[in-house]
Design an enzyme around this catalytic site. Structure first.
Site, mmCIF file in Angstrom:
data_model
loop_
_atom_site.group_PDB
_atom_site.id
_atom_site.type_symbol
_atom_site.label_atom_id
_atom_site.label_comp_id
_atom_site.label_asym_id
_atom_site.label_seq_id
_atom_site.Cartn_x
_atom_site.Cartn_y
_atom_site.Cartn_z
ATOM 1 N N THR A 59 10.149 -6.968 -12.156
ATOM 2 C CA THR A 59 10.790 -6.768 -10.851
ATOM 3 C C THR A 59 9.904 -5.983 -9.881
ATOM 4 O O THR A 59 8.883 -5.430 -10.265
ATOM 5 C CB THR A 59 12.128 -6.022 -11.026
ATOM 6 O OG1 THR A 59 11.906 -4.898 -11.871
ATOM 7 C CG2 THR A 59 13.168 -6.919 -11.641
ATOM 8 N N ASP A 60 10.358 -5.912 -8.614
ATOM 9 C CA ASP A 60 9.592 -5.216 -7.568
ATOM 10 C C ASP A 60 10.032 -3.769 -7.415
ATOM 11 O O ASP A 60 9.785 -3.147 -6.381
ATOM 12 C CB ASP A 60 9.785 -5.917 -6.226
ATOM 13 C CG ASP A 60 9.438 -7.379 -6.289
ATOM 14 O OD1 ASP A 60 8.324 -7.681 -6.720
ATOM 15 O OD2 ASP A 60 10.280 -8.205 -5.919
ATOM 16 N N SER A 93 11.043 1.182 -4.777
ATOM 17 C CA SER A 93 11.125 -0.175 -4.266
ATOM 18 C C SER A 93 9.734 -0.496 -3.738
ATOM 19 O O SER A 93 9.243 0.195 -2.853
ATOM 20 C CB SER A 93 12.154 -0.246 -3.151
ATOM 21 O OG SER A 93 12.027 -1.478 -2.485
ATOM 22 N N ARG A 94 9.075 -1.510 -4.303
ATOM 23 C CA ARG A 94 7.670 -1.729 -3.968
ATOM 24 C C ARG A 94 7.461 -2.576 -2.731
ATOM 25 O O ARG A 94 6.372 -2.632 -2.208
ATOM 26 C CB ARG A 94 6.928 -2.340 -5.160
ATOM 27 C CG ARG A 94 6.875 -1.367 -6.318
ATOM 28 C CD ARG A 94 5.985 -1.824 -7.436
ATOM 29 N NE ARG A 94 6.296 -1.002 -8.598
ATOM 30 C CZ ARG A 94 7.106 -1.363 -9.563
ATOM 31 N NH1 ARG A 94 7.667 -2.547 -9.547
ATOM 32 N NH2 ARG A 94 7.358 -0.540 -10.561
ATOM 33 N N VAL A 95 8.467 -3.306 -2.269
ATOM 34 C CA VAL A 95 8.236 -4.142 -1.090
ATOM 35 C C VAL A 95 9.209 -3.896 0.049
ATOM 36 O O VAL A 95 8.946 -4.260 1.184
ATOM 37 C CB VAL A 95 8.253 -5.650 -1.447
ATOM 38 C CG1 VAL A 95 7.143 -5.996 -2.369
ATOM 39 C CG2 VAL A 95 9.585 -6.066 -2.013
#
Ligand SMILES: Nc1ncnc2c1ncn2[C@@H]1O[C@H](COP(=O)(O)OP(=O)(O)OP(=O)(O)O)[C@@H](O)[C@H]1O
Ligand SMILES: [Mg+2]
Length: 560
Positions: free
Chosen positions: A339-340, A365-367
């Site tokens: 997951t991101d 949360s990477r994006v």
């Protein structure tokens, strides 16, 4: 009679040439060798494909999974108890497909699209394969639109974008499902189609959840796919792929969709059971070797498509249940790496009254940051840092007034930030109200308010700002964070704070001597209120009281 070979040959030739093969049907048929536990072995299907649908008697559908040299291993959907050794099995030549379409909205169905809610037949017009190749790099575009959950703690610090995959992970009963439900409710008027996949849950819990969504007016753009706890493993295995296919119908139509897989731990367990029955070799924790592929091929289907393909998006919120907070077990690490980002929930926080019980330190949360509106990105900047600093200092809070001024200040701020981020379930908040509240908290406007009045302060603040300054609220919602907007907001908040009245002086000491508790006694959100508290609520249960306060505020707002 004399036989003329030439004549016979020519007759045969003309017959063969004139043969119309277009409507002749050729099917490959096999026989059941053995059947048990919803799994059967079939002899004679030499050209069978992996994931091909098979037809068995009594309307039972099979799914070919193991292709071996002398037999095919298949899982069965439907009344498999009625299948006996020697039954004939027909190939269909098609991969497993399920019905999809708008008609499923507002309904509870099983993974094969059969209604379970007693509201009548569903007349779907389309079907889609349950397994579908995820779009490649060229077909995608970056995630830029927000998928707002309406939860302050998430929209500010762990923002999710449309097309992202964000894992919700935590022990049992820590509020995982509630976060997903709040996200669905918050998006009921935002053109987002939701699919909630319940895997291995109690039927009663799913019915309860459907009624919550219905009450909130969010059921009509939601599909609930249920594979209840008592269903066979193949049905549970199929559920997320079916839910994804149902969402993809909207995705490839250029719409935005959200799919919640609640939860993938039970999905992995169902797959393990199925694989062991199919006699696939067990690996780590007895899961088959391809359990990573099981989840990665599912979650890779979440996407923001490029504009040529319609620009649709599919956001995925998988849920994973951990045992005693152990994120390093096999399935949790797998899904974390796919997951991101993850929202990590902790029982310790949950029990101490932090709800949603998010551990800010290890949630990321990477994006989603690119999808956040400007004002929120700005006000939330310091929030995360302040909070983790507070967690470090928290252990010292018991020493009370022996601390130096800076530490006391950091503790007071942290305590109020935690209260600011607390939010009752099923009460999603518009992002502009969130900005106003977080702005007030990070700029010190609540530092001089007693902790147990902070909730009331913030609820009335948001109400007051959106009521008196509709233009300003609109600007913030539109992403404007110019100097004028900031100073206008600052003015509005300080005016409101003035009218609301402070409890503490600049030093953090009670304004009226003698009848205010010192902070060391009032630390924690469940502290009892002081006698001089202007606010009339009786605070035996501050949590539910402030929740009903917020409720009243919300209702007043709706009426206005
Ligand atoms: N923000 C909140 N405020 C107050 N109560 C909450 C909040 N979020 C969840 N709860 C309560 O906590 C309990 C557990 O929530 P939930 O069912 O969402 O957890 P879960 O992690 O999905 O549980 P399970 O492991 O059983 O699936 C519920 O009773 C719910 O009402
Ligand atoms: Mg749950």
């Amino acid at each position: 009679m004399q036989i003329k070979p030439d004549e016979i040959t020519s007759i045969l030739k003309s017959r063969i040439e004139g043969l119309d093969t277009s409507d002749a049907e050729l099917t490959e048929v096999g026989t059941v060798l053995s059947v048990a536990d919803g799994i059967c072995r079939i002899h004679g299907l030499d050209n069978c494909m992996s994931f091909e649908m098979l037809e068995l008697p009594n309307d039972v559908t099979g799914l070919a999974l193991n292709l071996e040299s002398d037999n095919v291993g298949a899982v069965l959907f439907g009344n498999w108890e009625e299948i006996v050794e020697g039954d004939t099995v027909k190939r269909t030549g098609r991969l497993l497909e399920i019905p999809v379409g708008e008609q499923l909205l507002g309904r509870i169905v099983d993974p094969l699209g059969t209604p379970l809610d007693g509201k009548g037949e569903i007349d779907t017009s389309h079907t889609r394969p349950t397994e579908h190749k995820a779009p490649g790099v060229v077909q995608r575009q970056p995630v830029t639109e927000p998928m707002l959950t309406g939860l302050k703690a998430i929209d500010s610090m762990i923002p999710i974008g449309r097309g992202q995959r964000e894992l919700i992970i935590g022990d049992r009963q820590t509020g995982k499902t509630s976060i997903a439900i709040d996200a669905i409710i918050n998006n009921k008027d935002r053109d987002l189609i939701c699919v909630y996949v319940a895997i291995g849950q109690r039927k009663a819990a799913v019915v309860q959840l459907a009624s919550v969504l219905e009450e909130a007016g969010a059921l009509e753009n939601t599909i609930i796919v249920m594979a209840a706890a008592d269903e066979s493993a193949p049905i549970k295995f199929l559920a997320p792929y079916a839910g994804c296919a149902m969402a993809e119908h909207f995705l490839y139509d250029g719409k935005a969709a959200l799919v919640v897989y609640d939860d993938l731990t039970k999905h992995a367990a169902a797959y393990r059971q199925m694989s062991l029955l199919l006699r696939r070799p067990p690996g780590r924790e007895a899961y088959p070797g391809d359990v990573f592929y099981l989840h990665s091929r599912l979650l890779e289907r979440a996407v923001k498509l490029n504009d040529d393909l319609g620009g649709g998006s599919l956001t995925a919120l998988p849920v994973i249940e951990t045992q005693a907070g152990d994120v390093s077990a096999y399935i949790p690490t797998n899904v974390i790496s796919i997951t991101d980002g993850q929202i990590f929930l902790e029982p310790k926080l949950f029990n101490s009254g932090v709800r949603p019980a998010i551990n800010v330190g290890i949630s990321v949360s990477r994006v989603g940051g690119n999808a956040q509106i400007g004002p929120m990105r700005k006000v939330a900047g310091r929030l995360k840092l302040d909070l983790s600093q507070y967690r470090d200092l928290e252990a010292f809070s018991q020493f009370g007034s022996d601390l130096d001024a800076d530490t006391r200040q950091a503790l007071a701020r942290g305590e109020r930030l935690v209260t600011t981020l607390n939010q009752a379930e099923r009460r999603p908040m518009p992002v502009e109200d969130q900005v106003v509240q977080i702005f007030a908290a990070t700029n010190g406007y609540v530092d001089r308010i007693n902790v147990d009045r902070v909730r009331k302060f913030l609820a009335s603040l948001a109400e007051s700002v959106s009521g008196n300054e509709p233009e300003l609220t609109k600007k913030i919602a539109g992403g404007d964070w110019s100097d004028e907007t900031q100073s206008a907001l600052d003015q509005a908040v300080s005016q409101f704070a003035e009218d609301f009245g402070y409890d503490l002086d600049e030093e953090g000491l009670p304004l009226e001597e003698g009848d205010e508790p010192t902070r060391s006694q009032s630390s924690g959100s469940s502290s009892s209120s002081s006698s001089s508290d202007a606010d009339s609520e009786s605070d035996s249960d501050s949590d539910s009281d402030s929740a009903s306060n917020e409720n009243a505020a919300d209702e007043a707002k709706a009426a206005a």
